[in-house]
Each structure stands twice: as structure tokens, then as C-alpha cells.
Design a protein around this motif. Structure first.
Motif: not given
Length: 77
Positions: A56-69, A27-30
């Protein structure tokens, strides 16, 4: 005193990593993507509803939380 400062910084760092890599942080990233899209729309003249949808589609596709982990795991090694 130096040990106290180090522990405090470690806890703050862990808290920040936990917030940024949490599954709920999407939600923060969106929200950030929507804000950036609004500014870009104002400067380019592209309708905001198009840029927000793309962001929004880019954020969902990139999935920042997974990349941060993944980044966090690499830094701990």
C-alpha cells in the motif's frame, strides 16, 4: 463499416485510459497490490500484514494514476 469499428475502439480505449488514470482508481491499484501481497505471502511465509502495508505504501508513493496520465499524454503526441 470500418469507420464504425475504429470509433468503437477509440471510445473503448479512451474509457480504459480514463479509468486507469482517474484519481479514484487508486483503490483499484491498492486492491491489486493487496492481492499480490497475499499471494507472495503464501509462497514466502512472510506475514501478510507486513507485505500488505509495504504494498500500500509503495502504491501511494509511486502514484500509478499520475504515471498513467503522463504515459497517455506521451502516446497522444
Amino acid at each position: 463499416m470500418a469507420a464504425f469499428d475504429s470509433r468503437w475502439k477509440d471510445r473503448m480505449s479512451d474509457f480504459t485510459w480514463n479509468v486507469l488514470s482517474s484519481p479514484l482508481s487508486i483503490g483499484i491499484y491498492i486492491a491489486a497490490a493487496m492481492l499480490i501481497a497475499a499471494f507472495v505471502s503464501a509462497t514466502t511465509g512472510v506475514p501478510p500484514y507486513i507485505l500488505v502495508a509495504v504494498a500500500v505504501v509503495l502504491v501511494l508513493f509511486i502514484d500509478p494514476p499520475e504515471r498513467m496520465e503522463k504515459l497517455r499524454k506521451q502516446r497522444r503526441r
